[in-house]
Each structure stands twice: as structure tokens, then as C-alpha cells.
Design an enzyme around this catalytic site. Structure first.
Site, PDB file in Angstrom:
ATOM      1  N   ASP A 171       0.271  13.299 -10.323  1.00 43.09           N
ATOM      2  CA  ASP A 171       0.310  13.149 -11.788  1.00 43.09           C
ATOM      3  C   ASP A 171       1.748  13.009 -12.282  1.00 43.09           C
ATOM      4  O   ASP A 171       2.016  12.262 -13.237  1.00 43.09           O
ATOM      5  CB  ASP A 171      -0.341  14.373 -12.466  1.00 43.09           C
ATOM      6  N   LYS A 180       4.695   4.716  -3.048  1.00 40.02           N
ATOM      7  CA  LYS A 180       3.979   5.920  -2.591  1.00 40.02           C
ATOM      8  C   LYS A 180       2.776   5.450  -1.773  1.00 40.02           C
ATOM      9  O   LYS A 180       1.744   5.042  -2.321  1.00 40.02           O
ATOM     10  CB  LYS A 180       3.540   6.744  -3.811  1.00 40.02           C
ATOM     11  N   GLU A 218      -6.779  -2.185  -8.010  1.00 40.88           N
ATOM     12  CA  GLU A 218      -7.848  -2.729  -7.178  1.00 40.88           C
ATOM     13  C   GLU A 218      -8.613  -1.527  -6.653  1.00 40.88           C
ATOM     14  O   GLU A 218      -8.074  -0.718  -5.901  1.00 40.88           O
ATOM     15  CB  GLU A 218      -7.236  -3.531  -6.025  1.00 40.88           C
ATOM     16  N   ARG A 246     -13.475  -1.815   3.849  1.00 42.64           N
ATOM     17  CA  ARG A 246     -12.775  -2.824   3.046  1.00 42.64           C
ATOM     18  C   ARG A 246     -13.409  -2.827   1.661  1.00 42.64           C
ATOM     19  O   ARG A 246     -14.630  -2.783   1.539  1.00 42.64           O
ATOM     20  CB  ARG A 246     -12.929  -4.228   3.659  1.00 42.64           C
ATOM     21  N   CYS A 247     -12.561  -2.909   0.633  1.00 43.88           N
ATOM     22  CA  CYS A 247     -13.139  -2.935  -0.712  1.00 43.88           C
ATOM     23  C   CYS A 247     -14.034  -4.147  -0.885  1.00 43.88           C
ATOM     24  O   CYS A 247     -14.996  -4.115  -1.633  1.00 43.88           O
ATOM     25  CB  CYS A 247     -12.035  -2.907  -1.764  1.00 43.88           C
ATOM     26  N   ASN A 263      -6.365   1.547   4.086  1.00 45.76           N
ATOM     27  CA  ASN A 263      -7.024   0.564   4.952  1.00 45.76           C
ATOM     28  C   ASN A 263      -6.187  -0.679   5.241  1.00 45.76           C
ATOM     29  O   ASN A 263      -6.410  -1.350   6.234  1.00 45.76           O
ATOM     30  CB  ASN A 263      -8.406   0.196   4.387  1.00 45.76           C
ATOM     31  N   TYR A 264      -5.237  -0.987   4.368  1.00 42.21           N
ATOM     32  CA  TYR A 264      -4.269  -2.059   4.647  1.00 42.21           C
ATOM     33  C   TYR A 264      -2.885  -1.489   4.355  1.00 42.21           C
ATOM     34  O   TYR A 264      -2.255  -1.876   3.364  1.00 42.21           O
ATOM     35  CB  TYR A 264      -4.513  -3.283   3.760  1.00 42.21           C
ATOM     36  N   SER A 312      -0.247   2.396  -2.371  1.00 40.75           N
ATOM     37  CA  SER A 312      -1.063   1.573  -1.465  1.00 40.75           C
ATOM     38  C   SER A 312      -2.152   2.410  -0.800  1.00 40.75           C
ATOM     39  O   SER A 312      -2.048   3.626  -0.727  1.00 40.75           O
ATOM     40  CB  SER A 312      -0.155   0.936  -0.407  1.00 40.75           C
TER      41      SER A 312
END
Ligand code: G3H
Length: 479
Positions: A217, A179, A252, A285-286, A156-157, A153
Site C-alpha cells: 500500500d 516491484k 492486466e 496464463r491470464c 507467470n511471465y 509484474s
């Protein structure tokens, strides 16, 4: 004394044998607010093995039993709403009221995801519907979990976009390695504390934290990971795509969402939507509006209306619910400043802003931006908005589509035919007509194309992404 947060594996909270922790520094308090464990590869492997071992039983459990844990998790999140919002505010500098809304949105998202999964049904196909086929063949098509899902994740959120991955993965019978982004991992840890309170079976959810250089990785390349779902920067997404084995990816990534303003647009509405879309949470924000493509004939009026709206924005501390807050770190502010400097050097007009105090960038509005300027193409993830004046609808579409990104776009016009004509030509996952670009409500499909992502999210689509179809064919001897 500051809290040293632990990681969560096999149903237990643990400290890493590395003996190392990572301090999390608040973007606006500028002090450490706690630290998280820096796991070793061996510990990550143990987490993955724990998830793998737990998966068969978890998937065999009735969906209603799995639902029970997830509904209880959502209820726990609401019970700790203020605590979680305070941590989120301190950790990622999100305005307190927005952090509260994020927790509430997350509880709704979890409940909705559970209900959606419960009401999904399979399909059956009869052989006789294909030419030459026979009704002695009956295919039963069910959706089954993939196995161990790796959910990564963004900062930002840290709560909502984590739950948007965990809830669909868990309700459909996957087990999860979670993660969180390092900046955001205390918020992630607190939300897993809420999940742990539901007495979730050991191994179903494992929380790992640590240095990307050590475990990044390793996680992605691990043979026992069945799907990676990631939200974050495009460069990291590309690295994941290169490193992952032959497994599905849901990503995303970045965006450069344009707002296209036609000659006949309601300019007051457009200005309000653009400013809210571009500057909320300092543009981190994306889906923020990241460029305005306005018809030259209405550009002066629009710029003046946007300027009035931007002047109303509050600047300061997330504790005072300011819209413009310090960016996540100094490096991000340096990047945004670099884009502003480049545009001004190349002749853009500064309408407002270009003021900086450490990582706090004041809302900046740049007019007469041209295609030669970096800000026309690069994603600032900060409170700066470029205005590009165009001579025609076709030119707006051409510039919009020339971007390497393709998340969302907004089109402002009072002519529905024109709106749909433009929308059909835009190369983005979604198009908003007369509204700002945004992901929610969370059950809508959310799609990024080109460098904005891979796969589809949004409740129903996420459930589908985290399962696969399995076909059982009955060969019937009719007597
Ligand atoms: O940053 C990426 C998020 O998916 C944007 O979500 O449109 O609800 O702010 P939002």
C-alpha cells in the site's frame, strides 16, 4: 550456500537495513533457491526519491541515448539467456524451453519498443480549422513522460511482462520503481542485473522487493508515483484501484476466456487450439481458454477430439519441458481442486484427470458443466477445462458475456459472417477467430475490460499509456 539477492537503488546493489529476507521456494524442487530483501517503507521512499531526482535528466537525454541503454539491455538478456531461463524455470516452474522463448521474446519486445518510440511523432493543429478560429493560433502537441512509474509484474511471465512495462516507461523518459511479484523476484533481479551492466544512470531504475503487507500500500499510495502499471490477480488490482491517488492505472488482471464452437467449426483445428490454449504452462496464463461453449450437435465429437489431445500432454517437471507442471504453490492447487470437486458434486462428467500429487494437478477435462457450478465462472489458473453445451449461438454469447471478466474470447466457425456477428456481440477486449486466446505478438493492442483490466497495453499503446500529451500553443502575430 544460497544466494541472497540485493535490491537496486541509486545505481547500487544494497541489503535492507531490516535485516530480513524472503526465501523463494521452487514450486517443483520444493526447496529454497535463494532469498530477496524485505525492504522497509523508508527504503522504498529512498528508491522513489532516487527515481524522482533522476527523472528530469533522463527525460532530457536524447531518445537515441536512452535507446542505446535499452538495446544494450536486450543484448545482455540474450547473453544470459540460459542462466535467466534456468532461474525462471526453478523459481516459477516454467518449462525450460518456454523460459528460453520468454527471454528471446523479451529481447525482441525491448528492441521493438525502442524503435516504435523513436518513430512516434507529435501533432500540430491550426486554429483556423475550428469554426470562427484563426490561423494565428498553432498548437504543437508532444508526448511527454509522466514521471516515476511503478511497475508491478506477475509470477507467470516474470521477465516478459516486466520488460513490457519497463521498456515503454524508460524509453519515453520516465524513471521506474520495479516491484516484481515475490515469486518471480529472483528472475526480476537477474534481469535488472542485465540492465545495470549497461551503466544506466543512477536512479533511473530502482528494484524493490519485500512483503506486500509492509510495502504494498505504501508504494501505491505514495505521492510521487505518477502511474501504476500492474499485472496480476483481480483482487489485488481492485485494491490498487481503491488505494491509488488520482493517477492513471494500467492493469492486466484475471480472465475467463471462452472458446465458442459453432456447429460448422473445423473441430480438429478447434480441439488443438483449445488444448494448447487451455493447458500450456498448466493453464497459468491470464489468456488461457478457461471454458468451452460448444453447440450441442457437435459436442460429443469435440469432447472426444479434445480428450485425445489432452491425453498427449506431458506431465511432470519443467526441466523435462513438460506442458503440465506443478502449480505455483499448494494453495493454488487447493483452489483448483476445490473447483473440480464442486463441479463433480454438482453432476459434471469427469472425462479425464482429477488426479493430484501435492501441487501437481493432472490435466482435467470436465463435460456437462452447468451454470450452477463454480468452474463455469471462476478462474482456476490451473489445468482444468469445463465444457458447457449450448443450444444456440445466442446462448453461447449470453453465457460468455455473463462473466465478470472480459479479456479475450475465441470463436471457431468456417463462416466469416457468423464469426464477425458473434465477435461484435462479445464483451471482451479482443476476439480470436479460429485461434486460441493469447496476448502475442506483443505489438498488438492488449485490452481487458470489466474485471480483466484497465487501460491498454501492447507496445504502441503502452508507450501512449506511459506518456501524456502536452500542448504548446503559439499565438502568432503575422506581419
Ligand atoms: O498471463 C497473462 C499474459 O499476458 C498472457 O500472455 O497470452 O502470451 O501467454 P500470453
Amino acid at each position: 550456500m544460497q544466494t541472497v539477492y540485493q535490491y537496486y537503488s541509486q545505481g547500487q546493489w544494497k541489503s535492507s537495513e531490516s535485516g530480513e529476507t524472503i526465501a523463494i521456494v521452487s514450486p517443483y524442487l520444493k526447496t529454497s533457491i535463494g532469498s530477496v530483501q524485505a525492504l522497509t517503507q523508508d527504503e522504498v521512499n529512498q528508491c522513489i526519491q532516487s527515481a524522482k531526482a533522476a527523472q528530469p535528466d533522463w527525460s532530457l537525454m536524447s531518445i537515441y541515448d536512452r535507446a542505446h541503454y535499452l538495446h544494450a539491455w536486450a543484448d545482455e538478456l540474450l547473453k544470459m539467456k540460459e542462466e535467466l531461463a534456468t532461474i525462471m524455470m526453478k523459481e516459477v516452474g516454467k518449462a525450460y524451453q518456454d523460459a528460453i522463448k520468454e527471454v528471446e521474446r523479451t529481447a525482441d519486445l525491448i528492441h521493438y519498443t525502442v524503435e516504435e518510440a523513436i518513430h512516434l511523432s507529435g501533432e500540430s493543429l491550426n486554429g483556423e480549422h475550428f469554426p470562427g478560429g484563426s490561423r494565428s493560433k498553432l498548437a504543437v502537441i508532444e508526448r511527454v513522460p509522466l514521471g516515476v512509474v511503478l511497475a508491478i509484474s506477475p509470477f507467470n511471465y516474470p521477465v516478459n511482462l516486466a520488460a513490457a512495462k519497463l521498456a515503454p516507461a524508460l524509453i519515453t523518459g520516465n524513471t521506474v520503481i520495479f516491484k516484481p511479484a515475490t515469486q518471480g523476484s529472483i528472475s526480476g533481479t537477474k534481469m535488472i542485473e542485465a540492465l545495470a551492466k549497461t551503466n544506466l544512470p543512477a536512479g533511473v531504475l530502482n528494484l524493490v522487493t519485500g512483503k506486500g503487507s509492509v510495502i504494498g500500500d505504501y508504494l501505491i499510495e505514495h505521492d510521487d508515483i505518477a502511474l501504476v502499471t500492474f499485472t496480476g490477480g483481480t483482487s489485488t488490482g481492485e485494491r490498487i484501484a481503491q488505494k491509488a491517488k488520482m493517477i492513471p492505472l494500467v492493469m492486466e488482471l484475471g480472465g475467463k476466456d471462452p472458446a465458442i464452437i459453432c456447429e460448422d467449426a473445423n473441430l480438429e483445428l478447434a480441439a488443438k487450439q483449445i488444448v494448447s490454449g487451455a493447458y500450456s504452462y498448466s493453464g497459468q496464463r491470464c489468456t488461457a481458454i478457461k471454458r468451452v461453449l460448444v453447440h450441442r450437435s457437435v459436442a460429443d465429437e469435440l469432447v472426444s477430439l479434445i480428450q485425445s489431445e489432452v491425453e498427449k500432454l506431458s506431465v511432470g517437471s519443467p526441466e523435462d519441458n513438460a506442458t503440465i507442471v506443478p502449480l505455483i504453490d499448494e494453495q493454488s492447487a487447493d483452489f483448483v481442486q476445490g473447483l473440480i470437486d464442486d463441479a463433480l458434486e454438482k453432476g459434471a462428467t469427469l472425462v479425464l484427470g482429477n488426479k493430484r500429487e501435492e501441487n501437481l494437478i493432472y490435466p482435467t477435462l470436465l463435460d456437462h458443466v452447468t451454470k450452477e457450478m463454480r468452474i463455469a465462472w471462476e478462474e482456476p489458473f490451473g489445468p482444468v477445462l469445463p465444457i458447457i453445451r449450448v443450444d444456440s449461438q445466442e446462448e453461447a454469447i449470453e453465457i460468455a458475456n455473463a462473466s465478470e471478466y472480459g479479456l479475450q474470447a475465441s470463436v471457431f466457425t468456417q463462416n466469416l459472417d457468423k464469426a464477425l456477428t458473434i465477435a461484435r456481440k462479445l464483451e471482451t477486449g479482443s476476439i480470436q477467430i479460429n485461434g486460441r486466446t493469447e496476448r502475442g505478438p506483443d505489438h498488438l493492442p492488449f485490452i481487458g475490460i470489466k474485471k480483466s483490466g484497465l487501460g491498454i497495453q501492447g507496445v504502441r499503446r503502452s508507450i501512449e499509456s506511459m506518456t501524456r500529451e502536452k500542448v504548446i500553443i503559439l499565438n502568432i502575430n503575422e506581419k
